[in-house]
Scaffold this motif. Sequence first.
Motif, PDB file in Angstrom:
ATOM      1  N   SER A  20      47.440  39.684  46.178  1.00 11.91           N
ATOM      2  CA  SER A  20      47.150  39.103  47.328  1.00 11.91           C
ATOM      3  C   SER A  20      47.109  37.597  47.204  1.00 11.91           C
ATOM      4  N   ALA A  21      47.837  36.704  48.021  1.00  9.98           N
ATOM      5  CA  ALA A  21      47.749  35.195  47.742  1.00  9.98           C
ATOM      6  C   ALA A  21      46.254  34.534  48.508  1.00  9.98           C
ATOM      7  N   ALA A  22      45.720  35.365  49.097  1.00 14.99           N
ATOM      8  CA  ALA A  22      44.350  34.941  49.724  1.00 14.99           C
ATOM      9  C   ALA A  22      43.096  34.837  48.724  1.00 14.99           C
ATOM     10  N   ALA A  23      42.811  33.918  48.810  1.00 17.19           N
ATOM     11  CA  ALA A  23      41.403  33.738  47.869  1.00 17.19           C
ATOM     12  C   ALA A  23      40.294  33.932  48.533  1.00 17.19           C
ATOM     13  N   ARG A  24      39.369  34.715  47.719  1.00 21.46           N
ATOM     14  CA  ARG A  24      38.087  35.099  48.247  1.00 21.46           C
ATOM     15  C   ARG A  24      36.950  33.922  47.650  1.00 21.46           C
ATOM     16  N   ALA A  25      36.411  33.170  48.457  1.00 22.70           N
ATOM     17  CA  ALA A  25      35.368  32.025  47.992  1.00 22.70           C
ATOM     18  C   ALA A  25      34.223  32.490  47.612  1.00 22.70           C
ATOM     19  N   HIS A  26      33.819  32.513  46.404  1.00 23.54           N
ATOM     20  CA  HIS A  26      32.503  32.902  45.627  1.00 23.54           C
ATOM     21  C   HIS A  26      32.243  31.846  44.753  1.00 23.54           C
ATOM     22  N   PRO A  27      30.802  31.647  44.674  1.00 27.33           N
ATOM     23  CA  PRO A  27      30.393  30.520  44.182  1.00 27.33           C
ATOM     24  C   PRO A  27      29.901  31.011  42.520  1.00 27.33           C
ATOM     25  N   TYR A  28      30.983  31.757  41.756  1.00 28.26           N
ATOM     26  CA  TYR A  28      30.736  31.829  40.558  1.00 28.26           C
ATOM     27  C   TYR A  28      31.943  31.352  39.752  1.00 28.26           C
ATOM     28  N   SER A  29      31.772  31.133  38.604  1.00 31.33           N
ATOM     29  CA  SER A  29      32.471  30.632  37.424  1.00 31.33           C
ATOM     30  C   SER A  29      33.529  31.558  37.051  1.00 31.33           C
ATOM     31  N   ALA A  30      34.707  31.186  36.482  1.00 34.43           N
ATOM     32  CA  ALA A  30      35.695  32.251  35.640  1.00 34.43           C
ATOM     33  C   ALA A  30      34.692  32.951  34.624  1.00 34.43           C
ATOM     34  N   GLU A  31      33.847  32.322  33.958  1.00 38.44           N
ATOM     35  CA  GLU A  31      33.457  32.865  32.752  1.00 38.44           C
ATOM     36  C   GLU A  31      32.493  34.182  33.445  1.00 38.44           C
ATOM     37  N   GLU A  32      31.833  34.019  34.454  1.00 37.77           N
ATOM     38  CA  GLU A  32      30.891  35.043  35.001  1.00 37.77           C
ATOM     39  C   GLU A  32      31.775  36.312  35.444  1.00 37.77           C
ATOM     40  N   TYR A  33      33.238  35.892  35.929  1.00 38.59           N
ATOM     41  CA  TYR A  33      33.742  37.293  36.245  1.00 38.59           C
ATOM     42  C   TYR A  33      34.560  37.807  34.912  1.00 38.59           C
ATOM     43  N   CYS A  34      35.169  37.046  34.193  1.00 38.91           N
ATOM     44  CA  CYS A  34      36.112  37.508  33.309  1.00 38.91           C
ATOM     45  C   CYS A  34      35.405  37.379  32.049  1.00 38.91           C
ATOM     46  N   LYS A  35      34.250  37.756  31.664  1.00 38.69           N
ATOM     47  CA  LYS A  35      33.451  37.527  30.448  1.00 38.69           C
ATOM     48  C   LYS A  35      34.043  38.628  29.482  1.00 38.69           C
ATOM     49  N   ASP A  36      33.853  38.237  28.282  1.00 39.78           N
ATOM     50  CA  ASP A  36      34.090  39.421  27.050  1.00 39.78           C
ATOM     51  C   ASP A  36      33.248  40.364  27.179  1.00 39.78           C
ATOM     52  N   LEU A  37      33.806  41.666  27.434  1.00 38.68           N
ATOM     53  CA  LEU A  37      32.883  42.820  27.587  1.00 38.68           C
ATOM     54  C   LEU A  37      32.979  43.628  26.324  1.00 38.68           C
ATOM     55  N   GLU A  38      33.471  43.045  25.202  1.00 36.37           N
ATOM     56  CA  GLU A  38      33.471  43.773  24.017  1.00 36.37           C
ATOM     57  C   GLU A  38      34.402  44.983  24.080  1.00 36.37           C
ATOM     58  N   PRO A  39      35.592  44.880  24.430  1.00 38.47           N
ATOM     59  CA  PRO A  39      36.007  46.265  24.475  1.00 38.47           C
ATOM     60  C   PRO A  39      36.310  47.071  23.044  1.00 38.47           C
ATOM     61  N   GLN A  40      36.565  48.236  23.163  1.00 38.36           N
ATOM     62  CA  GLN A  40      36.693  48.873  22.112  1.00 38.36           C
ATOM     63  C   GLN A  40      37.627  48.509  20.931  1.00 38.36           C
ATOM     64  N   LYS A  41      37.411  48.478  19.851  1.00 39.84           N
ATOM     65  CA  LYS A  41      38.012  47.783  18.563  1.00 39.84           C
ATOM     66  C   LYS A  41      39.344  48.643  18.235  1.00 39.84           C
ATOM     67  N   SER A  42      39.100  49.976  17.966  1.00 39.91           N
ATOM     68  CA  SER A  42      39.782  50.740  17.355  1.00 39.91           C
ATOM     69  C   SER A  42      40.375  51.848  18.519  1.00 39.91           C
ATOM     70  N   MET A  43      41.931  51.953  18.556  1.00 36.57           N
ATOM     71  CA  MET A  43      42.583  53.056  19.333  1.00 36.57           C
ATOM     72  C   MET A  43      43.959  52.943  19.096  1.00 36.57           C
ATOM     73  N   ASP A  44      44.346  53.979  19.358  1.00 37.69           N
ATOM     74  CA  ASP A  44      45.844  54.593  19.098  1.00 37.69           C
ATOM     75  C   ASP A  44      46.567  54.225  20.407  1.00 37.69           C
ATOM     76  N   LEU A  45      47.701  53.276  20.524  1.00 33.81           N
ATOM     77  CA  LEU A  45      48.121  52.835  21.847  1.00 33.81           C
ATOM     78  C   LEU A  45      49.029  53.974  22.238  1.00 33.81           C
ATOM     79  N   ASP A  46      49.796  54.791  21.089  1.00 32.83           N
ATOM     80  CA  ASP A  46      50.819  55.731  21.457  1.00 32.83           C
ATOM     81  C   ASP A  46      49.707  56.799  22.222  1.00 32.83           C
TER      82      ASP A  46
END
Length: 213
Positions: A20-46
Amino acid sequence: MGSKLLFSCVCLVVINSVLSAAARAHPYSAEEYCKDLEPQKSMDLDQMMGLWYAVEVVEHRPNVPRSGQGTTVIDSCPVLHLAQTSKHTVRLLWSEKAGQIDYRFSIPDFEAPGRWISTGSQNVSGTGQVLKVVHDHMVLSICLPPPNSQQFTVLMSRNQQLKARDILSVNNLLERKRLPLLDIRQGCSSATTMFLSQLWFAPFIAIAMNFQS
């Protein structure tokens, strides 16, 4: 029929925010939305590639508490397919009766393979983080920063049903990651769902066979 359409519409409304090209206005920064969630470090992509079912979709929004309505169980069962189309690119095809959505992600750092960046003309700037992946289920959190301001997590299962304790464990994981459980919707939970999903699974196989071409 109404509940199936509701789940399809809700999922596609959440997922289609990518398109969607329509933006939703929220008073939050990019850091609040897309913060580092510490994803799993080891995985087999295959081992992660192939067919999955979306047994739960959880929407998040910073600083917004849940409404107290609990979990909504809907009679629908979206099918997902993951494929590594190149060394650094992963494609996720979401398919259900309401339509299909095609995600493309790049993996910029194989030292941190659980952190993905959205790519492709259909996507705005965003991230994907694999919070957990084991043999029978996977947790993928997708985030679009402001102005699109959308964040949700998909619990993907190799089977159409996942044990209740596993689902609860994933929701507890999201809370530990400080992701508000604003809206929880579960699918793939009934014999009717299984029957209906198999009716449209066959044509999806044809798509999957050519997925990496």
